[in-house]
Design an enzyme around this catalytic site. Sequence first.
Site, PDB file in Angstrom:
ATOM      1  N   CYS A 186      -2.933   8.382  -0.495  1.00  0.00           N
ATOM      2  CA  CYS A 186      -4.048   8.051  -1.376  1.00  0.00           C
ATOM      3  C   CYS A 186      -4.108   9.017  -2.552  1.00  0.00           C
ATOM      4  O   CYS A 186      -4.136  10.241  -2.354  1.00  0.00           O
ATOM      5  CB  CYS A 186      -5.369   8.095  -0.610  1.00  0.00           C
ATOM      6  N   ASP A 239       0.821  -1.204   0.000  1.00  0.00           N
ATOM      7  CA  ASP A 239       0.000   0.000   0.000  1.00  0.00           C
ATOM      8  C   ASP A 239       0.857   1.257   0.000  1.00  0.00           C
ATOM      9  O   ASP A 239       0.457   2.289  -0.551  1.00  0.00           O
ATOM     10  CB  ASP A 239      -0.922  -0.010   1.227  1.00  0.00           C
ATOM     11  N   ASN A 253       0.299   6.528   4.703  1.00  0.00           N
ATOM     12  CA  ASN A 253      -0.172   5.751   5.837  1.00  0.00           C
ATOM     13  C   ASN A 253       0.481   6.252   7.117  1.00  0.00           C
ATOM     14  O   ASN A 253       1.525   6.888   7.100  1.00  0.00           O
ATOM     15  CB  ASN A 253       0.210   4.277   5.642  1.00  0.00           C
TER      16      ASN A 253
END
Length: 296
Positions: free
Chosen positions: A238, A14, A247
């Site tokens: 994001c 991610d 994050n």
Amino acid sequence: MPESVRIVEVGPRDGLQNEKVAIPVTTRLELIKRLAAAGLRSIEVGSFVSPKRIPQMAGTDQVVRQLPMDDEVRYPVLVPNQQGMAAAIDAGAREIAIFASASETFSWKNINCSIAESIERFRPVVEMANANHVAVRGYVSCVLGCPYEGPVPIDAVVSVSQRLAQLGCYEISLGDTIGIGTPLQARTAVRAVAQDIGIDALAVHFHDTRGQAMANILACLEEGVAVVDSAVAGLGGCPYARGATGNVSTEDLLFMLHGMGVTTGVDLGSVIDAGLFISAELGRSTGSKVAQAMIA
């Protein structure tokens, strides 16, 4: 407050998939090796998506094939569909993650289908996983807000979480995808979902876009959540959130947890070193405030 917390390190997937610089397989493997040596026992290592869509994740099959899948560390990979699941099985993956959104608009914008359709798409994926003894984890995105719809009804968050659990996910990670939530909202969401599927089946995944991630995590820990997703060096961000800073940093999370006497089994200094390593490879400074303070 739990006595111990399991950290799910999501930096190699991610985190890196949202970085502008594509990192080669050898470097990604070195990062994963360092994170495992630091004591992390759940490390998300890639995703089986089209390299055309997410070029940063190209070569995930090579990453998985070179990891020791028989050791005590779990190396989940994100899988979007049956094709990706077949590739994950072929590479030797022992755990996968699937995802759904609590926002209809986000679901359409992100994967071009409704929430209900996205759940149904994963039904054969989970069947394949079960047939091959592969564990399945679930993500729910936009639980505290959507970049298109704004606030997301708590009933939608509960509904999607319930459907993923019924599908066969052993754990559901609730994600604040655009980093817009605050502690009371986070606590309310966790409490509502926990009433339906149980607190032991929940994890939280916060982005720190507005500086609220650590406060949100603390609020959820106080509700009994004992699994937290984070990314070394605060990797990622994001693409749908303006100003997203990535994050929550694993280093910063560890500093808070250890300061409260919570056991993690992870060595902070080793994670800081891993974060400095990958930050240098990316050509930028670490996103961890703790690391910045300790190397100043």
